[in-house]
Motif scaffolding. Structure first.
Motif, PDB file in Angstrom:
ATOM      1  N   ALA A  45      -8.672  24.370  34.596  1.00 54.35           N
ATOM      2  CA  ALA A  45      -8.728  24.886  35.966  1.00 54.35           C
ATOM      3  C   ALA A  45      -7.529  25.799  36.189  1.00 54.35           C
ATOM      4  O   ALA A  45      -6.456  25.600  35.590  1.00 54.35           O
ATOM      5  CB  ALA A  45      -8.727  23.748  36.980  1.00 54.35           C
ATOM      6  N   PHE A  46      -7.719  26.797  37.028  1.00 58.40           N
ATOM      7  CA  PHE A  46      -6.673  27.763  37.339  1.00 58.40           C
ATOM      8  C   PHE A  46      -6.643  27.975  38.858  1.00 58.40           C
ATOM      9  O   PHE A  46      -7.683  27.962  39.513  1.00 58.40           O
ATOM     10  CB  PHE A  46      -6.934  29.101  36.638  1.00 58.40           C
ATOM     11  N   ALA A  47      -5.452  28.197  39.396  1.00 59.86           N
ATOM     12  CA  ALA A  47      -5.337  28.449  40.836  1.00 59.86           C
ATOM     13  C   ALA A  47      -4.166  29.390  41.095  1.00 59.86           C
ATOM     14  O   ALA A  47      -3.178  29.408  40.336  1.00 59.86           O
ATOM     15  CB  ALA A  47      -5.144  27.147  41.610  1.00 59.86           C
ATOM     16  N   ALA A  48      -4.286  30.178  42.160  1.00 62.97           N
ATOM     17  CA  ALA A  48      -3.218  31.089  42.584  1.00 62.97           C
ATOM     18  C   ALA A  48      -3.089  30.986  44.093  1.00 62.97           C
ATOM     19  O   ALA A  48      -4.067  30.709  44.802  1.00 62.97           O
ATOM     20  CB  ALA A  48      -3.519  32.520  42.155  1.00 62.97           C
ATOM     21  N   ARG A  49      -1.882  31.223  44.588  1.00 72.45           N
ATOM     22  CA  ARG A  49      -1.606  31.083  46.020  1.00 72.45           C
ATOM     23  C   ARG A  49      -0.662  32.186  46.477  1.00 72.45           C
ATOM     24  O   ARG A  49       0.292  32.544  45.775  1.00 72.45           O
ATOM     25  CB  ARG A  49      -0.966  29.716  46.290  1.00 72.45           C
ATOM     26  N   ALA A  50      -0.927  32.737  47.665  1.00 70.26           N
ATOM     27  CA  ALA A  50      -0.018  33.655  48.337  1.00 70.26           C
ATOM     28  C   ALA A  50       0.183  33.138  49.751  1.00 70.26           C
ATOM     29  O   ALA A  50      -0.780  32.727  50.408  1.00 70.26           O
ATOM     30  CB  ALA A  50      -0.590  35.069  48.360  1.00 70.26           C
ATOM     31  N   GLU A  51       1.430  33.147  50.227  1.00 74.15           N
ATOM     32  CA  GLU A  51       1.726  32.570  51.540  1.00 74.15           C
ATOM     33  C   GLU A  51       2.910  33.287  52.183  1.00 74.15           C
ATOM     34  O   GLU A  51       3.674  33.998  51.517  1.00 74.15           O
ATOM     35  CB  GLU A  51       2.033  31.074  51.406  1.00 74.15           C
ATOM     36  N   TYR A  52       3.058  33.068  53.487  1.00 75.82           N
ATOM     37  CA  TYR A  52       4.153  33.673  54.244  1.00 75.82           C
ATOM     38  C   TYR A  52       4.493  32.754  55.400  1.00 75.82           C
ATOM     39  O   TYR A  52       3.592  32.151  56.007  1.00 75.82           O
ATOM     40  CB  TYR A  52       3.731  35.050  54.771  1.00 75.82           C
ATOM     41  N   ALA A  67       1.163  30.300  40.687  1.00 75.91           N
ATOM     42  CA  ALA A  67      -0.012  30.258  39.814  1.00 75.91           C
ATOM     43  C   ALA A  67       0.111  29.020  38.950  1.00 75.91           C
ATOM     44  O   ALA A  67       1.199  28.695  38.462  1.00 75.91           O
ATOM     45  CB  ALA A  67      -0.100  31.518  38.947  1.00 75.91           C
ATOM     46  N   ASN A  68      -1.000  28.309  38.784  1.00 76.51           N
ATOM     47  CA  ASN A  68      -0.951  27.095  37.969  1.00 76.51           C
ATOM     48  C   ASN A  68      -2.169  27.009  37.057  1.00 76.51           C
ATOM     49  O   ASN A  68      -3.227  27.574  37.334  1.00 76.51           O
ATOM     50  CB  ASN A  68      -0.833  25.843  38.836  1.00 76.51           C
ATOM     51  N   ILE A  69      -1.977  26.275  35.959  1.00 77.07           N
ATOM     52  CA  ILE A  69      -3.043  25.996  35.007  1.00 77.07           C
ATOM     53  C   ILE A  69      -3.112  24.478  34.834  1.00 77.07           C
ATOM     54  O   ILE A  69      -2.083  23.813  34.714  1.00 77.07           O
ATOM     55  CB  ILE A  69      -2.797  26.709  33.656  1.00 77.07           C
ATOM     56  N   ASP A  70      -4.328  23.951  34.846  1.00 79.44           N
ATOM     57  CA  ASP A  70      -4.545  22.506  34.767  1.00 79.44           C
ATOM     58  C   ASP A  70      -5.416  22.164  33.561  1.00 79.44           C
ATOM     59  O   ASP A  70      -6.314  22.932  33.205  1.00 79.44           O
ATOM     60  CB  ASP A  70      -5.242  21.974  36.023  1.00 79.44           C
ATOM     61  N   TRP A  94      -3.115  17.118  33.625  1.00 81.47           N
ATOM     62  CA  TRP A  94      -1.842  17.741  33.253  1.00 81.47           C
ATOM     63  C   TRP A  94      -1.792  19.119  33.881  1.00 81.47           C
ATOM     64  O   TRP A  94      -2.767  19.884  33.818  1.00 81.47           O
ATOM     65  CB  TRP A  94      -1.740  17.844  31.732  1.00 81.47           C
ATOM     66  N   ARG A  95      -0.635  19.472  34.500  1.00 83.97           N
ATOM     67  CA  ARG A  95      -0.543  20.726  35.246  1.00 83.97           C
ATOM     68  C   ARG A  95       0.777  21.438  34.943  1.00 83.97           C
ATOM     69  O   ARG A  95       1.804  20.802  34.703  1.00 83.97           O
ATOM     70  CB  ARG A  95      -0.616  20.489  36.764  1.00 83.97           C
ATOM     71  N   MET A  96       0.729  22.776  35.022  1.00 76.99           N
ATOM     72  CA  MET A  96       1.936  23.595  34.960  1.00 76.99           C
ATOM     73  C   MET A  96       1.833  24.675  36.024  1.00 76.99           C
ATOM     74  O   MET A  96       0.761  25.227  36.256  1.00 76.99           O
ATOM     75  CB  MET A  96       2.116  24.238  33.581  1.00 76.99           C
ATOM     76  N   GLU A  97       2.991  24.986  36.668  1.00 71.46           N
ATOM     77  CA  GLU A  97       2.987  25.966  37.755  1.00 71.46           C
ATOM     78  C   GLU A  97       4.247  26.824  37.729  1.00 71.46           C
ATOM     79  O   GLU A  97       5.359  26.321  37.533  1.00 71.46           O
ATOM     80  CB  GLU A  97       2.884  25.254  39.107  1.00 71.46           C
ATOM     81  N   TRP A  98       4.061  28.110  37.953  1.00 75.54           N
ATOM     82  CA  TRP A  98       5.157  29.034  38.240  1.00 75.54           C
ATOM     83  C   TRP A  98       5.106  29.346  39.724  1.00 75.54           C
ATOM     84  O   TRP A  98       4.038  29.561  40.293  1.00 75.54           O
ATOM     85  CB  TRP A  98       4.999  30.324  37.439  1.00 75.54           C
ATOM     86  N   ARG A  99       6.277  29.336  40.369  1.00 74.66           N
ATOM     87  CA  ARG A  99       6.339  29.621  41.792  1.00 74.66           C
ATOM     88  C   ARG A  99       7.521  30.528  42.091  1.00 74.66           C
ATOM     89  O   ARG A  99       8.591  30.392  41.482  1.00 74.66           O
ATOM     90  CB  ARG A  99       6.463  28.321  42.580  1.00 74.66           C
ATOM     91  N   MET A 100       7.314  31.456  43.026  1.00 73.75           N
ATOM     92  CA  MET A 100       8.367  32.384  43.403  1.00 73.75           C
ATOM     93  C   MET A 100       8.457  32.486  44.917  1.00 73.75           C
ATOM     94  O   MET A 100       7.441  32.531  45.611  1.00 73.75           O
ATOM     95  CB  MET A 100       8.087  33.771  42.806  1.00 73.75           C
ATOM     96  N   PHE A 101       9.695  32.496  45.440  1.00 70.71           N
ATOM     97  CA  PHE A 101       9.946  32.719  46.858  1.00 70.71           C
ATOM     98  C   PHE A 101      10.771  33.986  47.027  1.00 70.71           C
ATOM     99  O   PHE A 101      11.663  34.270  46.217  1.00 70.71           O
ATOM    100  CB  PHE A 101      10.718  31.543  47.477  1.00 70.71           C
ATOM    101  N   GLN A 102      10.489  34.714  48.096  1.00 70.77           N
ATOM    102  CA  GLN A 102      11.271  35.909  48.400  1.00 70.77           C
ATOM    103  C   GLN A 102      11.530  35.986  49.905  1.00 70.77           C
ATOM    104  O   GLN A 102      10.598  36.037  50.708  1.00 70.77           O
ATOM    105  CB  GLN A 102      10.557  37.183  47.929  1.00 70.77           C
ATOM    106  N   HIS A 103      12.802  35.994  50.275  1.00 69.91           N
ATOM    107  CA  HIS A 103      13.223  36.104  51.671  1.00 69.91           C
ATOM    108  C   HIS A 103      13.648  37.545  51.948  1.00 69.91           C
ATOM    109  O   HIS A 103      14.022  38.272  51.026  1.00 69.91           O
ATOM    110  CB  HIS A 103      14.389  35.144  51.941  1.00 69.91           C
ATOM    111  N   TYR A 104      13.608  37.937  53.220  1.00 70.26           N
ATOM    112  CA  TYR A 104      13.948  39.325  53.534  1.00 70.26           C
ATOM    113  C   TYR A 104      15.463  39.568  53.504  1.00 70.26           C
ATOM    114  O   TYR A 104      15.925  40.708  53.440  1.00 70.26           O
ATOM    115  CB  TYR A 104      13.355  39.732  54.885  1.00 70.26           C
TER     116      TYR A 104
END
Length: 369
Positions: free
Chosen positions: A289-296, A320-323, A332-342
């Motif tokens: 399984a694969f998933a992606a997320r965008a948020e604010y 983005a994660n792969i399961d 079993w899961r792995m995820e990369w996550r990034m945050f960006q502030h102004y």
């Protein structure tokens, strides 16, 4: 006086609901199906690396799940049992882990290990109308503390900063064709088991879910109440909407939006506001399984989010994660996550930077009987 009466009513329901439930069980006709017990053992072990390398090993202060850096830890270990019969139902769950440690930090020590504890009665034999009371899962949002029930490994900023649980009484109705679900709630507050010290006010909640087909559903949830002691009372009004769409079984899309208002000062008709959209996309073809997320998340006055140097909070997030499913019992899961502030928000040694990256892996064990 009205708030005191409402509190007494909730305590009365909590104290006597089990007695009512027992009466209903004894009164059932012998032709009714046997009551059903469901037990669940759930374990979520994770390792996460925060590239800002926080000295205290705690990630950004707006994260409450999977929030320990560079150590193997348990996010949630849960043992629960549910009972359901034609006219009564009940659920009890006991937990531990970093989720309970940080999300329930304001609760008494013993209650920090209670995931849920509630009981309900069906008010009419021919109608799916229920009264439940106790510690309940939140009626807000599409994510929960149980990772296996979510598309992504970690929870969104929306989920982390709105209630995971609530305490009070709920009246809910599901239509005969199951296309409509509606609920009204009397609550102890915004993610509270024990009310805020010095507060006698009661909070209100509503939920409406429309599911015209198995491919689409739309939910609207609301909260209205005071989150502070009565001496500095500030009314909060909160709205959450989300939609799920699964055009084919393998693909699922979820779009959500939070909007909140809170009084700037007691007895003043002026409000601070915040809002937060999120979009999730997932694809599943067993065992992968694969998933992606965008948020604010935009919270200029810091009503919900912690600010740096009193600057407005405006944070983007991507993941983005792969399961890999391990039968029906494991994931079993792995995820990369990034945050960006102004503006520079994340502390790297002695220097602040606008951006931060996180890598997380987890193993989930889930056994139901």
């Amino acid at each position: 006086m009205m708030c005191k009466c409402v509190h007494k009513t909730i305590r009365f329901v909590l104290a006597n609901l089990c007695i009512y439930c027992t009466s209903f069980v004894c009164a059932q006709d012998s032709t009714v199906a046997e009551p059903k017990f469901t037990a669940r053992l759930f374990l979520d072990v994770y390792y996460s690396y925060d590239f800002s390398q926080p000295l205290q090993k705690e990630k950004a202060p707006f994260l409450y799940s999977y929030n320990r850096h560079n150590e193997v830890n348990v996010n949630l270990a849960l043992a629960s049992i549910q009972y359901k019969q034609q006219r009564v139902r009940a659920a009890v769950g006991i937990m531990t882990g970093t989720y309970s440690r940080y999300n329930l930090a304001s609760e008494p020590a013993l209650l920090q290990h209670v995931y849920e504890a509630n009981a309900g009665i069906r008010l009419f034999k021919q109608k799916n109308l229920w009264l439940d009371a106790g510690i309940l899962p939140s009626h807000i949002g599409f994510e929960s503390a149980i990772g296996k029930d979510c598309q992504t490994l970690t929870r969104s900023m929306l989920a982390e900063n709105s209630p995971y649980y609530e305490t009070g009484a709920r009246v809910s109705y599901t239509s005969a064709n199951r296309k409509w679900y509606m609920a009204a709630l009397l609550l102890n507050g915004w993610q509270r088991i024990v009310p805020v010290s010095g507060s006698k006010s009661i909070s209100l909640g509503t939920q409406v879910t429309w599911s015209p087909s198995g491919k689409f559903s739309f939910n609207w949830s609301s909260f209205s109440g005071n989150t502070k002691p009565d001496s500095i009372r500030r009314q909060r009004y909160f709205q959450n909407v989300y939609a799920r769409w699964a055009p084919v079984p393998q693909w699922q899309f979820i779009a959500g939006f939070d909007f909140g208002l809170e009084q700037t000062r007691p007895s003043v008709n002026r409000y601070h506001s915040w809002f937060a959209p999120v979009l999730q996309i997932s694809y599943c073809k067993q065992p992968w399984a694969f998933a992606a997320r965008a948020e604010y998340f935009n919270d200029p006055a810091g009503m919900i989010m912690p600010r740096v140097e009193q600057l407005p909070f405006r944070m983007y997030g991507y993941s983005a994660n792969i399961d890999r499913h391990l039968g029906s019992w494991g994931l079993w899961r792995m995820e990369w996550r990034m945050f960006q502030h102004y503006t520079p928000y994340f502390l790297y040694s002695n220097q602040r930077k606008k951006m931060n990256h996180l890598l997380t892996c987890s193993f989930l064990f889930d056994l139901k009987r």
